[in-house]
Design a protein around this motif. Structure first.
Motif: not given
Length: 696
Positions: A657-676
């Motif tokens: 999968m891929c994640i698409k993020l808009k610049c300036g208007s969206q934030s991504l909160v994540s926990n990728f400790t076991e996810t490359p």
């Protein structure tokens, strides 16, 4: 060969005065004076071997007579001379191998005995190193033995193969000997001659040597390994003097010639200093490098290890590109299930921060986001076992995600403005050993950062980007280290022509430096990671920026509100906090109690300044987030001034999968400790990312 051989009287005397070859000839003889031990009658259990029978004059005479007539030998077994426990000075113990009187005599006696290239049969009991037969005429020079003893790693086949010009006959191939040969000798001279003798055997006879180890007990294997380790622990030093015909002083220049001796014999000229990388080897550095198994006597050490790192980088990039192409071709969905849930932010704020007067102000700031509609996506598992997942993770760790043109992946998760939901939550597959608190996830939320604040912040950050500021980023995120790359872990004392740079393992990305410090001691620097184009903002510096910059304060406050909303989603989905046994906002509660007279905005941006920040000016390579101090991270993309591309991508290769993020208007909160995950190349020219993770 095969005909009658008339031996001179002088050679007959050297053979012990026997007309038929005598005890000194055994099975081909070495033309050396016979010793009392060689004239001793062998033990009864040796009588069934050809070499033991050859010690008796009548058997040897009969063998030579049958060879003169062109007949095959009566005994077809070709077993070598066994080293006995009571032998006074066997060849494999003393390491002294005498040359034959004449080469013609040696050749004729080999043909007469019919044992050229023969392999000794496994002795009774097994596990003993074979002694080179008396027809074995190859002698390794003392200075070559000294060089190999200083540099060879008996545990590494690659290290021994580097000296194959000494240990393998011309036109032959090297094969690592079994344990009973590597641990069956008491000194380096006997061991190296034994390895040379083993590589001169026929392939079928080598197989017999490996079969010897089948009947060896574990205790004897430990003894053989201990003997091998003892030899490596008692190497000759670089200042040791040895004598062949004359005493030779051990200096750096002479040691360098010995290291390059194999290349000189192969008509390859190697100068003292490498013309490509400028490496200037010394005796101390080369001895330390040899102990680590990185010696290549035919080539420059730094150039060889640099080529290994370059090949590793190409392999990792190809593997990631092949995985990306395969997923596009298969068109397999990444989503296992989906649902929509509602999250009451007001109720969450009252529950978690109840009893404080500041709750009302927080609810007012949340405003229209008091209730969130969250689309929850459960990502499917792509690997059957955890071992397969880890193997795939190591293969792509440090790889660069190079997509040509626009994104063509079919599984793209984004938060569109025309959607009803206010956030998108991704449940990533649970890895082996993960607790519920360490559940990997990613949530995309809209933030309320004004365009003017984003533009002002990006303009100030361009000063750091244009200046080429770099920072230390350990781990695969920085990519595979190559010779010539800048590294903040390698200080000035390591940046010398005499420093050797060694490649890491097949799956690692760093390089190690072996150098001499100011006191002349050899040291190692293991954390050789590429210096990335980034700005690392420490806590104190970040707090100073926030106090003096109103636009930066607004960015931090908006990110704090998005962070609170993300934690509310975790609470709604019954995912416990990874801090303090499942409680949330422990640090924020303490700050509210201590500064209850301050406005909420000031408390929120100070809460965001309790941890540092990284601003990535280039795309990070494929990696996992291993910082245990803040496993929850907030990432916001900002456009560089003058660019038209207003979004960026994050690729999760093992989750398809891929994640698409808009610049300036969206934030991504994540926990990728076991996810490359890996970033697209737009970070290099179109945008940059701001990443930090305050405690929830």
């Amino acid at each position: 060969a095969g005909g009658a051989v008339e031996m001179p009287n002088k050679n007959k005397e050297l053979l012990g005065g026997r007309e038929d070859g005598g005890a000194g000839s055994s099975d081909g003889g070495r033309g050396a004076p016979s010793s009392p031990s060689s004239r001793k009658r062998p033990r009864p259990d040796d009588e069934d071997t050809a070499h033991s029978s050859a010690r008796r004059g009548d058997d040897d005479a009969g063998t030579m007579e049958r060879s003169r007539r062109g007949l095959p030998s009566q005994k077809t077994k070709t077993a070598g001379i066994r080293r006995t426990r009571n032998a006074p000075k066997a060849a494999n113990c003393s390491g002294k191998f005498q040359r034959p009187a004449t080469r013609a005599l040696t050749t004729s006696l080999r043909a007469a005995a019919g044992v050229q290239g023969a392999c000794p049969a496994p002795p009774r009991g097994g596990g003993r190193a074979p002694s080179p037969p008396m027809c074995f005429s190859h002698t390794i020079l003392a200075r070559d033995i000294h060089t190999m003893a200083m540099m060879m790693d008996l545990r590494s086949a690659q290290s021994m193969k580097g000296f194959s010009i000494f240990l393998v006959p011309k036109g032959g191939t090297f094969r690592k000997p079994p344990l009973h040969i590597l641990g069956g000798y008491r000194n380096w001279s006997g061991l190296l001659h034994g390895i040379r003798y083993f590589n001169e055997l026929l392939p079928s006879d080598r197989t017999l040597e490996f079969e010897k180890m089948n009947g060896v007990a574990k205790t004897q294997r430990k003894i053989l390994r201990a003997n091998m380790e003892y030899l490596m622990a008692n190497r000759p030093s670089a200042t040791t003097k040895y004598v062949t015909k004359e005493e030779v002083d051990r200096t750096d220049a002479q040691l360098q010639r010995l290291v390059c001796l194999a290349a000189e014999r192969s008509a390859i000229t190697i100068k003292r200093q490498c013309n490509v990388c400028g490496f200037l080897p010394t005796s101390k550095i080369m001895a330390a490098v040899a102990s680590m198994g990185h010696v290549d006597p035919l080539n420059c050490t730094n150039c060889t290890n640099g080529k290994r790192q370059q090949a590793k980088k190409i392999s990792k990039d190809k593997r990631l590109a092949a995985l990306y192409t395969e997923q596009i071709q298969r068109q397999r969905s990444c989503m296992d299930a989906s649902q929509t849930v509602s999250v009451d932010l007001v109720n969450f704020a009252v529950t978690e921060l109840g009893g404080h007067d500041i709750v009302a102000e927080l609810v007012e700031m949340l405003g229209k986001r008091s209730t969130l509609l969250v689309e929850v996506k459960h990502i499917t598992i792509n690997y059957a076992s955890h071992a397969q997942f880890k193997r795939a993770e190591r293969e792509i760790a440090g790889a660069e995600w190079c997509i040509d043109g626009e994104l063509r992946h079919h599984n793209v998760t984004q938060l569109s403005s025309d959607e009803i939901s206010d956030a998108v939550f991704m449940y990533l597959p649970r890895r082996k050993g993960d607790s519920g608190a360490m559940q990997n996830f990613a949530v995309i939320l809209n933030n309320d950062i004004s365009k003017s604040s984003c533009h002002y912040f990006a303009q100030k950050e361009m000063i750091s980007i244009d200046s080429g500021e770099t920072g230390h980023r350990p781990g695969p995120a920085s990519g595979v280290f190559n010779l010539g790359d800048k590294c903040h872990s390698f200080s000035r004392v390591t940046q010398k022509p005499t420093t050797a740079y060694l490649a890491s393992g097949k799956k690692s990305v760093h390089m190690r430096a072996v150098y001499e410090n100011a006191e002349g001691r050899v040291k190692k620097a293991n954390h050789g990671y590429v210096a990335m184009q980034m700005a690392r903002i420490r806590t104190g510096k970040k707090l100073g920026y926030a106090r003096s910059d109103v636009a930066y304060q607004e960015i931090l406050v908006c990110e704090a509100l998005s962070y609170i909303a993300a934690i509310a989603i975790l609470k709604r989905l019954d995912i416990p906090s990874c801090y303090t046994y499942g409680e949330y906002f422990v640090v924020l509660k303490e700050m509210i109690e201590e500064s209850n007279t301050l406005p909420l905005k000031d408390i929120l941006w100070k809460w965001m300044c309790t941890t540092g920040e990284i601003r990535n000016h280039q795309a990070c390579k494929c990696h996992t987030d291993g910082n245990s101090s803040h496993p929850y991270e907030i990432m916001t993309l900002f456009n560089r001034p003058g660019t038209q591309k207003s979004y960026g991508f994050l690729y999760l290769p093992l989750d398809n999968m891929c994640i698409k993020l808009k610049c300036g208007s969206q934030s991504l909160v994540s926990n990728f400790t076991e996810t490359p995950h890996a970033a697209d190349l737009s970070r290099n020219y179109a945008n940059f990312s701001k990443v930090h993770g305050p405690p929830p």
